[in-house]
Design a protein around this motif. Structure first.
Motif, PDB file in Angstrom:
ATOM      1  N   SER A 135     -14.667 -27.691  78.764  1.00 36.24           N
ATOM      2  CA  SER A 135     -14.167 -28.885  78.357  1.00 36.24           C
ATOM      3  C   SER A 135     -12.964 -28.904  77.515  1.00 36.24           C
ATOM      4  O   SER A 135     -12.819 -28.143  76.454  1.00 36.24           O
ATOM      5  N   ARG A 136     -11.700 -29.293  78.020  1.00 33.17           N
ATOM      6  CA  ARG A 136     -10.628 -29.337  77.160  1.00 33.17           C
ATOM      7  C   ARG A 136      -9.963 -30.662  77.084  1.00 33.17           C
ATOM      8  O   ARG A 136      -9.016 -30.824  78.152  1.00 33.17           O
ATOM      9  N   GLU A 137     -10.350 -31.451  76.135  1.00 29.45           N
ATOM     10  CA  GLU A 137      -9.963 -32.866  76.123  1.00 29.45           C
ATOM     11  C   GLU A 137      -8.615 -32.983  75.079  1.00 29.45           C
ATOM     12  O   GLU A 137      -7.810 -33.827  75.254  1.00 29.45           O
ATOM     13  N   MET A 156      -2.442 -23.238  66.271  1.00 20.61           N
ATOM     14  CA  MET A 156      -0.823 -22.837  66.506  1.00 20.61           C
ATOM     15  C   MET A 156      -0.410 -23.577  67.670  1.00 20.61           C
ATOM     16  O   MET A 156       0.715 -22.971  68.248  1.00 20.61           O
ATOM     17  N   ASP A 157      -0.953 -24.755  68.167  1.00 22.78           N
ATOM     18  CA  ASP A 157      -0.387 -25.352  69.374  1.00 22.78           C
ATOM     19  C   ASP A 157      -0.254 -24.480  70.576  1.00 22.78           C
ATOM     20  O   ASP A 157       0.739 -24.775  71.495  1.00 22.78           O
ATOM     21  N   HIS A 158      -0.965 -23.521  71.001  1.00 21.97           N
ATOM     22  CA  HIS A 158      -0.957 -22.699  72.121  1.00 21.97           C
ATOM     23  C   HIS A 158      -1.394 -23.358  73.308  1.00 21.97           C
ATOM     24  O   HIS A 158      -2.461 -24.214  73.086  1.00 21.97           O
ATOM     25  N   GLU A 159      -0.814 -23.136  74.303  1.00 26.38           N
ATOM     26  CA  GLU A 159      -1.182 -23.736  75.735  1.00 26.38           C
ATOM     27  C   GLU A 159      -2.358 -23.203  76.102  1.00 26.38           C
ATOM     28  O   GLU A 159      -3.131 -24.050  76.730  1.00 26.38           O
ATOM     29  N   ASN A 160      -2.530 -21.901  75.761  1.00 27.24           N
ATOM     30  CA  ASN A 160      -3.739 -21.476  76.786  1.00 27.24           C
ATOM     31  C   ASN A 160      -5.043 -21.057  75.943  1.00 27.24           C
ATOM     32  O   ASN A 160      -4.845 -20.516  74.584  1.00 27.24           O
ATOM     33  N   MET A 161      -6.043 -21.448  76.384  1.00 28.75           N
ATOM     34  CA  MET A 161      -7.128 -21.072  75.710  1.00 28.75           C
ATOM     35  C   MET A 161      -8.285 -20.322  76.579  1.00 28.75           C
ATOM     36  O   MET A 161      -8.334 -20.872  77.807  1.00 28.75           O
ATOM     37  N   PHE A 162      -9.217 -19.557  76.014  1.00 29.92           N
ATOM     38  CA  PHE A 162      -9.936 -18.539  76.990  1.00 29.92           C
ATOM     39  C   PHE A 162     -11.504 -18.525  76.261  1.00 29.92           C
ATOM     40  O   PHE A 162     -11.529 -18.448  75.122  1.00 29.92           O
ATOM     41  N   PHE A 177     -10.963 -20.102  81.448  1.00 25.55           N
ATOM     42  CA  PHE A 177      -9.670 -20.498  80.744  1.00 25.55           C
ATOM     43  C   PHE A 177      -9.048 -21.637  81.178  1.00 25.55           C
ATOM     44  O   PHE A 177      -9.157 -22.250  82.167  1.00 25.55           O
ATOM     45  N   SER A 178      -8.072 -22.002  80.272  1.00 26.08           N
ATOM     46  CA  SER A 178      -7.539 -23.249  80.330  1.00 26.08           C
ATOM     47  C   SER A 178      -5.999 -23.329  79.892  1.00 26.08           C
ATOM     48  O   SER A 178      -5.869 -22.592  78.760  1.00 26.08           O
ATOM     49  N   TYR A 179      -5.082 -23.621  80.956  1.00 26.38           N
ATOM     50  CA  TYR A 179      -4.017 -23.577  80.434  1.00 26.38           C
ATOM     51  C   TYR A 179      -3.001 -24.944  80.239  1.00 26.38           C
ATOM     52  O   TYR A 179      -1.806 -24.845  79.856  1.00 26.38           O
ATOM     53  N   ASP A 180      -3.654 -25.756  80.063  1.00 31.84           N
ATOM     54  CA  ASP A 180      -3.127 -27.209  79.577  1.00 31.84           C
ATOM     55  C   ASP A 180      -4.414 -27.943  79.205  1.00 31.84           C
ATOM     56  O   ASP A 180      -5.521 -27.965  79.790  1.00 31.84           O
ATOM     57  N   VAL A 181      -4.140 -29.051  78.797  1.00 31.37           N
ATOM     58  CA  VAL A 181      -5.340 -30.112  78.474  1.00 31.37           C
ATOM     59  C   VAL A 181      -5.653 -30.586  79.790  1.00 31.37           C
ATOM     60  O   VAL A 181      -5.121 -30.828  80.607  1.00 31.37           O
ATOM     61  N   LYS A 182      -7.014 -30.691  79.641  1.00 28.38           N
ATOM     62  CA  LYS A 182      -7.961 -31.296  80.850  1.00 28.38           C
ATOM     63  C   LYS A 182      -7.683 -30.320  81.963  1.00 28.38           C
ATOM     64  O   LYS A 182      -8.174 -30.466  83.214  1.00 28.38           O
ATOM     65  N   MET A 183      -6.908 -29.183  82.007  1.00 24.00           N
ATOM     66  CA  MET A 183      -7.055 -28.085  83.034  1.00 24.00           C
ATOM     67  C   MET A 183      -7.993 -27.060  82.680  1.00 24.00           C
ATOM     68  O   MET A 183      -7.911 -26.682  81.636  1.00 24.00           O
ATOM     69  N   LYS A 184      -8.547 -26.509  83.874  1.00 24.27           N
ATOM     70  CA  LYS A 184      -9.322 -25.326  83.718  1.00 24.27           C
ATOM     71  C   LYS A 184      -9.487 -24.386  84.929  1.00 24.27           C
ATOM     72  O   LYS A 184      -9.288 -25.184  85.834  1.00 24.27           O
ATOM     73  N   GLU A 185      -9.641 -23.247  84.720  1.00 19.83           N
ATOM     74  CA  GLU A 185      -9.980 -22.045  85.826  1.00 19.83           C
ATOM     75  C   GLU A 185     -11.041 -21.260  85.413  1.00 19.83           C
ATOM     76  O   GLU A 185     -11.136 -20.799  84.522  1.00 19.83           O
ATOM     77  N   LYS A 186     -11.658 -21.115  86.649  1.00 19.64           N
ATOM     78  CA  LYS A 186     -12.786 -19.992  86.527  1.00 19.64           C
ATOM     79  C   LYS A 186     -12.340 -18.686  86.362  1.00 19.64           C
ATOM     80  O   LYS A 186     -11.199 -18.035  86.779  1.00 19.64           O
ATOM     81  N   GLY A 187     -12.871 -17.963  85.642  1.00 17.98           N
ATOM     82  CA  GLY A 187     -12.822 -16.563  85.237  1.00 17.98           C
ATOM     83  C   GLY A 187     -13.578 -15.704  86.249  1.00 17.98           C
ATOM     84  O   GLY A 187     -13.980 -15.989  87.388  1.00 17.98           O
ATOM     85  N   ASP A 188     -14.014 -14.538  85.764  1.00 11.22           N
ATOM     86  CA  ASP A 188     -14.738 -13.581  86.586  1.00 11.22           C
ATOM     87  C   ASP A 188     -16.315 -14.028  86.761  1.00 11.22           C
ATOM     88  O   ASP A 188     -17.041 -13.595  87.488  1.00 11.22           O
ATOM     89  N   ILE A 189     -16.764 -14.843  85.671  1.00  7.26           N
ATOM     90  CA  ILE A 189     -18.292 -14.839  85.634  1.00  7.26           C
ATOM     91  C   ILE A 189     -18.437 -16.390  85.119  1.00  7.26           C
ATOM     92  O   ILE A 189     -19.261 -16.523  84.070  1.00  7.26           O
ATOM     93  N   PRO A 190     -18.037 -17.267  85.902  1.00  2.00           N
ATOM     94  CA  PRO A 190     -18.205 -18.899  85.451  1.00  2.00           C
ATOM     95  C   PRO A 190     -19.731 -19.303  85.711  1.00  2.00           C
ATOM     96  O   PRO A 190     -20.113 -20.208  84.960  1.00  2.00           O
ATOM     97  N   GLU A 191     -20.410 -18.663  86.314  1.00  2.03           N
ATOM     98  CA  GLU A 191     -21.854 -19.314  86.770  1.00  2.03           C
ATOM     99  C   GLU A 191     -22.737 -19.661  85.562  1.00  2.03           C
ATOM    100  O   GLU A 191     -22.654 -18.550  84.769  1.00  2.03           O
TER     101      GLU A 191
END
Lengths: 114, 111
Positions: A67-69, A27-33, A48-62
């Motif tokens: 990857s979001r290419e 659905m061409d969504h910007e955000n993925m989790f 989570f990722s709010y854009d291609v090649k962007m990523k942010e840590k959540g609460d338990i990233p260890e």
């Protein structure tokens, strides 16, 4: 209707293996989790990722990376699987802005690490 | 960090009885979302509440947002076996902007 597809419904891996969980949305969504769900703990955000090649840590990233290419695809990587990563993994997507848009979930991947 | 408490964790009811789950936060919320997960399924978005004191209805389901925007409830009137599942609330963290899920309330309905 939004469709979020996770590549595997069930997965069994050995301790120490590198594991890839794939998720595709149409659905061409910007955000993925990526969430993991464990009994009594609810859903916990891994990355989570709010854009291609962007990523942010959540609460338990260890122990995880992502990857979001491409916009439609968000991969979760377990660099060296451990038994405490046995869980249900849920991928979700949403349109922007992510803080007040509903999440659309995939069917989940139940991962067992032996 | 911000937490959201959801109670009860489990509820068993007889078909036809009412059911309520509560979601509580120590901080003021910008909005709250509710999801339902059927056994073996994935969470499905039900509704979002944004305004103080807001009440929304979906057939037998009534969703309420508290006046202070620190709590919310989901009430099901005259439960049916199709209502079985786990109900989650989700709130936006004021610190990070991320969506935080409650622990969920699992509803069992005896026919």
């Amino acid at each position: 209707d939004v469709k979020v597809t996770q590549s595997s419904r069930y997965l069994v891996k050995r301790t120490g293996e590198k594991v890839f969980l794939e998720c595709v949305q149409d659905m061409d969504h910007e955000n993925m989790f990526w969430y993991r769900q464990d009994p009594g703990l609810g859903l916990r955000l891994i990355y989570f990722s709010y854009d291609v090649k962007m990523k942010e840590k959540g609460d338990i990233p260890e122990g995880y990376s992502v990857s979001r290419e491409k916009k439609e695809r968000f991969s979760l990587i377990l660099e060296s699987a451990s038994t405490n990563q046995t869980s249900m993994y849920l991928c979700a997507s949403s349109p922007a802005p992510y803080h007040n848009s509903p999440l659309h979930f995939g069917n989940g991947t139940r991962l067992t690490v032996t | 960090g911000q937490q959201v408490m959801q109670i009860p964790q489990y509820q068993h009811v007889q078909e036809g009885e009412d059911f309520t789950t509560y979601c509580n936060s120590s901080t003021t919320l910008s909005n709250i979302q509710w999801y339902k997960q059927r056994p073996g399924g994935h969470p499905v978005f039900l509704i979002q509440l944004v305004k103080s004191g807001e009440v929304k209805k979906q057939k037998r389901l009534t969703f309420q947002f508290g006046e202070a925007k620190k709590n919310s409830s989901l009430h099901i009137t005259a439960t049916q076996t199709t209502d079985v599942g786990t109900y989650f609330c989700a709130v936006t963290s004021s610190n990070t902007g991320k969506l935080i899920f409650g622990q969920g309330t699992t509803l069992q309905v005896k026919p």
